[in-house]
Design an enzyme around this catalytic site. Sequence first.
Site, short mmCIF file in Angstrom:
data_model
loop_
_atom_site.label_atom_id
_atom_site.label_comp_id
_atom_site.label_asym_id
_atom_site.label_seq_id
_atom_site.Cartn_x
_atom_site.Cartn_y
_atom_site.Cartn_z
CG ASP A 1 -0.46 0.11 2.03
OD1 ASP A 1 0.84 -0.66 3.00
OD2 ASP A 1 -1.11 0.28 3.80
CE LYS B 1 3.10 -5.23 4.48
NZ LYS B 1 2.69 -4.72 5.00
CD GLU C 1 7.64 0.36 8.26
OE1 GLU C 1 8.24 1.05 7.58
OE2 GLU C 1 6.67 -0.16 7.57
#
Length: 270
Positions: free
Chosen positions: A51, A118, A187
């Site tokens: 995205d 995900k 992340e």
Amino acid sequence: MSSQRKAGAVTLTTLQKLAEQGEKFACLTAYDACLAALASRAGVELLLVGDSLGMVLQGHDSTLPVTMADMIYHMHCVRRGNEGALLMGDMPFMSYASESQTLENAAALMRAGAQLIKLEGGAWIANSTRLLAERGIPVCAHMGLTPQSVNRIGGFHVQGRDTSQAQQIIEEAQVLERSGASLLLLECVPAELAARITELLGIPVIGIGAGPDTNGQIMVLHDALGISPITPKFVKNFLPESTDGIPGALAAYVDAVKQGRFPGPEHCFH
């Protein structure tokens, strides 16, 4: 490389074996057929239709405006160009707010070509993870900095720097593994925390801004080519290292990941 990849396409089992053998694997985002082909030929094991396209393709300042229709369109494009990499698709903002939504939208992505999906979040996505895994849809759980939660966390900040938050991330990662997650993506967390989580889990861990000790690394394709509108600390432009344009840059990225040269100390948080 291309013909070898077609003969033995990458699967989750491939990534699991690489992790168990201590070999690194390389991942990139992809949004179109042409660059998906180049990345898979370069040896990238996993392509994420992310995205992140909301920021690098559509010009938004976050991923929140991206729709399921956007994701399905770009998944179709990437599937056509891909030459054997494992394909992962993002579930965009508010596309998995209920069980029925989760199942319907994940199934749509899988029909479009995804081989796993995900989800962003911590322990609160455990039920969704279990729901999908039990129905044969593999899940990658995305923890740490989760861009869909940018408004709640107050911006794009490193997560897990204090002891209590780090312990919470560890515990929630273990919950998600027990719930059936096949992969974990971390992340923007301290390198030491990512190393600890990678050591504790039995599933492969992919890092972005998470130090060198995860099993795999992922970058936004536009970051690897130096054409993103923003340049976070944890990214590197590989185009200057290439004598063969974009294909050479992608090959340089794959080689740097597999040889342990990327990420370097300058790309890490502590």
